[in-house]
Design a protein around this motif. Sequence first.
Motif, PDB file in Angstrom:
ATOM      1  N   ASP A   1       0.849  -1.194   0.000  1.00  0.00           N
ATOM      2  CA  ASP A   1       0.000   0.000   0.000  1.00  0.00           C
ATOM      3  C   ASP A   1       0.883   1.242   0.000  1.00  0.00           C
ATOM      4  O   ASP A   1       1.550   1.535   0.996  1.00  0.00           O
TER       5      ASP A   1
ATOM      6  N   TRP B   1      -1.558   6.474   5.278  1.00  0.00           N
ATOM      7  CA  TRP B   1      -2.795   6.513   6.043  1.00  0.00           C
ATOM      8  C   TRP B   1      -2.556   7.065   7.445  1.00  0.00           C
ATOM      9  O   TRP B   1      -1.573   6.741   8.091  1.00  0.00           O
TER      10      TRP B   1
ATOM     11  N   GLU C   1      -9.332   5.625   8.840  1.00  0.00           N
ATOM     12  CA  GLU C   1      -8.078   6.241   8.418  1.00  0.00           C
ATOM     13  C   GLU C   1      -8.310   7.021   7.131  1.00  0.00           C
ATOM     14  O   GLU C   1      -9.156   6.659   6.320  1.00  0.00           O
TER      15      GLU C   1
ATOM     16  N   ARG D   1     -10.707   4.904   4.907  1.00  0.00           N
ATOM     17  CA  ARG D   1     -10.676   3.437   4.964  1.00  0.00           C
ATOM     18  C   ARG D   1     -11.020   2.938   6.362  1.00  0.00           C
ATOM     19  O   ARG D   1     -10.496   3.438   7.361  1.00  0.00           O
TER      20      ARG D   1
ATOM     21  N   LYS E   1     -10.466  -0.463   8.102  1.00  0.00           N
ATOM     22  CA  LYS E   1      -9.775  -1.728   7.880  1.00  0.00           C
ATOM     23  C   LYS E   1     -10.647  -2.896   8.329  1.00  0.00           C
ATOM     24  O   LYS E   1     -11.461  -2.781   9.251  1.00  0.00           O
TER      25      LYS E   1
ATOM     26  N   SER F   1      -8.017  -9.312   6.246  1.00  0.00           N
ATOM     27  CA  SER F   1      -8.479  -8.615   5.048  1.00  0.00           C
ATOM     28  C   SER F   1      -8.243  -9.452   3.801  1.00  0.00           C
ATOM     29  O   SER F   1      -7.149  -9.974   3.578  1.00  0.00           O
TER      30      SER F   1
ATOM     31  N   SER G   1     -10.321  -5.043  -0.727  1.00  0.00           N
ATOM     32  CA  SER G   1     -11.103  -3.858  -0.387  1.00  0.00           C
ATOM     33  C   SER G   1     -12.315  -3.739  -1.290  1.00  0.00           C
ATOM     34  O   SER G   1     -12.345  -4.265  -2.402  1.00  0.00           O
TER      35      SER G   1
ATOM     36  N   ARG H   1     -17.288  -5.725   6.540  1.00  0.00           N
ATOM     37  CA  ARG H   1     -15.992  -5.330   7.071  1.00  0.00           C
ATOM     38  C   ARG H   1     -15.284  -6.481   7.795  1.00  0.00           C
ATOM     39  O   ARG H   1     -14.076  -6.405   8.046  1.00  0.00           O
TER      40      ARG H   1
ATOM     41  N   ASP I   1     -11.668  -4.590   3.594  1.00  0.00           N
ATOM     42  CA  ASP I   1     -11.476  -3.182   3.930  1.00  0.00           C
ATOM     43  C   ASP I   1     -12.560  -2.376   3.209  1.00  0.00           C
ATOM     44  O   ASP I   1     -12.831  -2.598   2.026  1.00  0.00           O
TER      45      ASP I   1
END
Length: 458
Positions: A22, A26, A37, A61, A63, A68, A71, A97, A101
């Motif tokens: 990523d 964030w 975030e 976002r 998380k 995860s 997304s 969730r 994400d």
Amino acid sequence: MLKSIAIALTLLGSGAQAPQADPLDWSTCPGDKIGMECADLRVPVDRQQAAGREITLKLGRLKATGTSEGSVLIAYGGPGGPGIAITQSGNQWAKLRERMDIVTWDTRGYGEQFGGLSTGLPCTWTRVPLPEFPEDDADFGRLSDTNRGYAEACRNKDPEFFANMSSADNARDMEAIRKALGDAKLNFYGASYAGFYGQAYARLFPGQVRTMVLDGTWNHSTADWVGELEKMAGSNEEAIGRFFDWCASGKCRDVVPAKWRKLVARADRAPIPARQAGIAYDGRDLQAFAVSSARQGAEAWPKLARDIRAAIGGDASGFVPARGARYPDQATGVTECVDWPRPAGRAELDATIARLREIAPNTGTANTLATGTLGCVGWPVRVTNPPAPLPKGLPPMLGAGAWGESDAVERVLKQVPGSVTVRHEGPGHTLHASNPCARDHIDRYLTDRVLPAAGTKC
């Protein structure tokens, strides 16, 4: 119950794609209270000038609470609905969730004045009553000049940004977000107007779609825009027809379509005063308010019957909204006017009006984009994101919607083999937030790519 239709093949052997590195920085969102975030993503104002000026998109976002699996990008429409603030205000994504994400963003151009945190276009749109239909070519010209002057006041502050505010521009931002997140393909949920963003993305990046949900949106994927306007008018006629059927069952037998049409014609000749507000409504105003009330279902119908009776008696005060704009409106602005085809001249407009009134004698053109586009006549920027059919090769998609909306979504998704639309035969606008049955189907599809059975109702 029919067994669910499972879509074979999952990416990377799991229910979703494995997250990659990523590159986004964030940190806790300003004033956050739910663990969201935020990060900034720089994107070009104009994708045709990729090396030119950039703007900032603010991403939010939540998380995954479990491991995860990727997304889901969320948008709420508007256009310009602030994704971060809306996501922070509810808890509709709790189940999804657990595995994914939840990512959203504040769309380009709709800055602080609209509650957004992304770079804003430096002007504010105000809701105004819809223009009257022009009576002749000179009247059409005056409407064009008025709209152009209204738009130029904003355009002159930032011509480049003003010209790059379409749903297709939002779709290109979505692709930039997908890349920044490191997701192999896009999972997208688009509610209301954000369904236009999704349809634009599907046209521009068909090979990048993993899952796509269109919830309570309209059809922007047609080669026959006038035909789509006709279907909008037909949906409105169906809505008020349910009300008249209810009246005929004994609830308000004196309120019949013939009396209603007579009231509308009378209001077109001389607007009916709404004495409590000091204003008056013409026939199109009354039709717009009545359609909106009829779509709210049986709880709203007794009041609608009373309002019609009072208007026949000479006072339309019952139609005055409790708060907000005193006239029905479909606010048009920098996004709508580059997404929606507009009439080129009065003859074209007159032909469309006549056709819609023929199809919908009780509701006419009210609450269709034939009236909505009146504010776009003379717009200083061309339609840059016109409706167009979806391409071949898209994966099966999921639609959802209540009365009328489900039909519009189905017209989009019938172009994509294997797609399914979940229908709610009742009032409402979008289903995920308010309908647990639809929410379960949507969440399962976004995680496991499993669609409900064709014809599923919630």
